[in-house]
Design a protein around this motif. Structure first.
Motif, mmCIF file in Angstrom:
data_model
loop_
_atom_site.group_PDB
_atom_site.id
_atom_site.type_symbol
_atom_site.label_atom_id
_atom_site.label_comp_id
_atom_site.label_asym_id
_atom_site.label_seq_id
_atom_site.Cartn_x
_atom_site.Cartn_y
_atom_site.Cartn_z
ATOM 1 N N TRP A 4 0.829 -1.195 0.000
ATOM 2 C CA TRP A 4 0.000 0.000 0.000
ATOM 3 C C TRP A 4 0.871 1.255 0.000
ATOM 4 O O TRP A 4 1.936 1.270 0.593
ATOM 5 N N ILE A 5 0.370 2.303 -0.638
ATOM 6 C CA ILE A 5 0.983 3.630 -0.574
ATOM 7 C C ILE A 5 0.178 4.440 0.440
ATOM 8 O O ILE A 5 -1.040 4.492 0.369
ATOM 9 N N TYR A 6 0.878 5.047 1.388
ATOM 10 C CA TYR A 6 0.261 5.895 2.412
ATOM 11 C C TYR A 6 0.777 7.307 2.173
ATOM 12 O O TYR A 6 1.979 7.550 2.272
ATOM 13 N N ILE A 7 -0.113 8.230 1.834
ATOM 14 C CA ILE A 7 0.277 9.590 1.470
ATOM 15 C C ILE A 7 0.395 10.459 2.716
ATOM 16 O O ILE A 7 -0.517 10.491 3.546
ATOM 17 N N LEU A 8 1.506 11.173 2.837
ATOM 18 C CA LEU A 8 1.711 12.131 3.923
ATOM 19 C C LEU A 8 2.030 13.502 3.334
ATOM 20 O O LEU A 8 2.876 13.621 2.453
ATOM 21 N N ASP A 9 1.344 14.514 3.843
ATOM 22 C CA ASP A 9 1.615 15.892 3.457
ATOM 23 C C ASP A 9 2.218 16.591 4.680
ATOM 24 O O ASP A 9 1.505 16.878 5.641
ATOM 25 N N PRO A 10 3.526 16.840 4.671
ATOM 26 C CA PRO A 10 4.184 17.431 5.836
ATOM 27 C C PRO A 10 3.601 18.774 6.278
ATOM 28 O O PRO A 10 3.798 19.193 7.406
ATOM 29 N N LYS A 22 10.296 13.196 5.825
ATOM 30 C CA LYS A 22 11.113 11.979 5.790
ATOM 31 C C LYS A 22 12.173 11.956 6.895
ATOM 32 O O LYS A 22 12.557 10.899 7.349
ATOM 33 N N GLU A 23 12.607 13.123 7.377
ATOM 34 C CA GLU A 23 13.570 13.163 8.471
ATOM 35 C C GLU A 23 12.940 12.635 9.762
ATOM 36 O O GLU A 23 13.556 11.853 10.497
ATOM 37 N N THR A 24 11.712 13.064 10.039
ATOM 38 C CA THR A 24 11.004 12.570 11.225
ATOM 39 C C THR A 24 10.774 11.073 11.123
ATOM 40 O O THR A 24 10.959 10.335 12.100
ATOM 41 N N MET A 25 10.390 10.604 9.940
ATOM 42 C CA MET A 25 10.128 9.176 9.763
ATOM 43 C C MET A 25 11.404 8.356 9.966
ATOM 44 O O MET A 25 11.369 7.298 10.598
ATOM 45 N N LEU A 26 12.525 8.846 9.481
ATOM 46 C CA LEU A 26 13.798 8.150 9.688
ATOM 47 C C LEU A 26 14.132 8.093 11.179
ATOM 48 O O LEU A 26 14.519 7.043 11.692
ATOM 49 N N GLN A 27 13.948 9.206 11.881
ATOM 50 C CA GLN A 27 14.225 9.239 13.317
ATOM 51 C C GLN A 27 13.309 8.258 14.059
ATOM 52 O O GLN A 27 13.764 7.517 14.925
ATOM 53 N N SER A 56 4.452 14.009 0.061
ATOM 54 C CA SER A 56 4.030 14.864 -1.052
ATOM 55 C C SER A 56 4.898 16.105 -1.221
ATOM 56 O O SER A 56 4.880 16.709 -2.288
ATOM 57 N N ARG A 57 5.657 16.474 -0.192
ATOM 58 C CA ARG A 57 6.505 17.666 -0.248
ATOM 59 C C ARG A 57 7.768 17.436 0.566
ATOM 60 O O ARG A 57 7.737 16.647 1.485
ATOM 61 N N PRO A 58 8.848 18.118 0.364
ATOM 62 C CA PRO A 58 9.121 18.993 -0.768
ATOM 63 C C PRO A 58 9.417 18.204 -2.039
ATOM 64 O O PRO A 58 9.219 18.690 -3.138
ATOM 65 N N GLU A 59 9.895 16.978 -1.882
ATOM 66 C CA GLU A 59 10.143 16.097 -3.030
ATOM 67 C C GLU A 59 9.094 14.992 -2.974
ATOM 68 O O GLU A 59 9.008 14.258 -1.996
ATOM 69 N N ARG A 104 7.711 10.011 -7.675
ATOM 70 C CA ARG A 104 6.331 9.863 -8.152
ATOM 71 C C ARG A 104 6.313 9.284 -9.565
ATOM 72 O O ARG A 104 5.503 8.416 -9.876
ATOM 73 N N ASP A 105 7.194 9.762 -10.430
ATOM 74 C CA ASP A 105 7.245 9.257 -11.808
ATOM 75 C C ASP A 105 7.590 7.773 -11.850
ATOM 76 O O ASP A 105 7.023 7.020 -12.634
ATOM 77 N N GLU A 106 8.532 7.352 -11.008
ATOM 78 C CA GLU A 106 8.919 5.937 -10.970
ATOM 79 C C GLU A 106 7.776 5.054 -10.473
ATOM 80 O O GLU A 106 7.692 3.883 -10.825
ATOM 81 N N LEU A 107 6.909 5.622 -9.645
ATOM 82 C CA LEU A 107 5.765 4.876 -9.121
ATOM 83 C C LEU A 107 4.604 4.813 -10.106
ATOM 84 O O LEU A 107 3.721 3.985 -9.965
ATOM 85 N N GLY A 108 4.594 5.727 -11.068
ATOM 86 C CA GLY A 108 3.484 5.784 -12.016
ATOM 87 C C GLY A 108 2.202 6.249 -11.348
ATOM 88 O O GLY A 108 1.108 5.831 -11.728
ATOM 89 N N LEU A 109 2.335 7.131 -10.336
ATOM 90 C CA LEU A 109 1.148 7.625 -9.637
ATOM 91 C C LEU A 109 0.460 8.705 -10.445
ATOM 92 O O LEU A 109 1.086 9.634 -10.919
ATOM 93 N N GLY A 110 -0.833 8.574 -10.573
ATOM 94 C CA GLY A 110 -1.653 9.635 -11.145
ATOM 95 C C GLY A 110 -2.170 10.467 -9.998
ATOM 96 O O GLY A 110 -1.416 10.972 -9.183
ATOM 97 N N GLN A 111 -3.491 10.532 -9.885
ATOM 98 C CA GLN A 111 -4.098 11.222 -8.754
ATOM 99 C C GLN A 111 -3.826 10.412 -7.494
ATOM 100 O O GLN A 111 -3.988 9.194 -7.477
ATOM 101 N N VAL A 112 -3.398 11.081 -6.446
ATOM 102 C CA VAL A 112 -3.080 10.369 -5.218
ATOM 103 C C VAL A 112 -4.211 10.513 -4.206
ATOM 104 O O VAL A 112 -4.811 11.567 -4.078
ATOM 105 N N ARG A 113 -4.506 9.410 -3.545
ATOM 106 C CA ARG A 113 -5.470 9.382 -2.451
ATOM 107 C C ARG A 113 -4.694 9.108 -1.178
ATOM 108 O O ARG A 113 -3.509 8.801 -1.211
ATOM 109 N N SER A 114 -5.361 9.159 -0.046
ATOM 110 C CA SER A 114 -4.654 8.979 1.215
ATOM 111 C C SER A 114 -3.993 7.609 1.334
ATOM 112 O O SER A 114 -2.897 7.483 1.832
ATOM 113 N N VAL A 115 -4.671 6.556 0.871
ATOM 114 C CA VAL A 115 -4.116 5.205 0.876
ATOM 115 C C VAL A 115 -4.570 4.508 -0.394
ATOM 116 O O VAL A 115 -5.744 4.565 -0.753
#
Length: 132
Positions: A4-10, A22-27, A56-59, A104-115
């Protein structure tokens, strides 16, 4: 097992009160890998499924991964959160994705939903970058 893809908007989502970047997630992966995440709907997740975190941001990229510990359940304590799912961040795989995220391009994601489910053609690149 499902992926599953889980979308996070910082800018608006938080993890234990910290920005969902991603820094918080790594920690968290290194210090407190067990999390409970909210879901807008139950989905058909089960133990052993993987949850790939798309920031979703910054990259716009996947830069962390967790394993689902239990099926999603209703959150009886907070009526604003329909469901929660217990997961454990995979520390080494998250470190690998942090260093070399999947765009995102490597994933082939179009419109993104939360999950959403990972597209079958994107799974090999996710697994390779995570070292799984």
């Amino acid at each position: 097992m499902a992926d599953w893809i889980y979308i996070l908007d910082p800018r608006r989502d938080t993890l234990d009160g910290e920005p969902s970047d991603k820094e918080t997630m790594l920690q968290l992966a290194q210090e407190e890998p067990a999390l409970e995440l909210w879901l807008g709907r139950r989905n058909r997740m089960g133990p052993g499924d993987r949850l790939w975190f798309f920031f979703s941001r910054p990259e716009a990229a996947v830069a962390a991964v967790a394993e689902v510990d239990e099926e999603p359940r209703s959150d009886d304590e907070d009526p604003d959160i329909p469901f929660v799912v217990p997961v454990t961040l995979l520390t080494e795989a998250t470190k690998s994705l942090y260093r070399d995220p999947v765009s995102r391009d490597e994933l082939g994601l179009g419109q993104v939903r939360s999950v959403q489910k990972v597209k079958p053609e994107a799974l090999p690149v996710l697994l390779a970058r995570a070292g799984l």
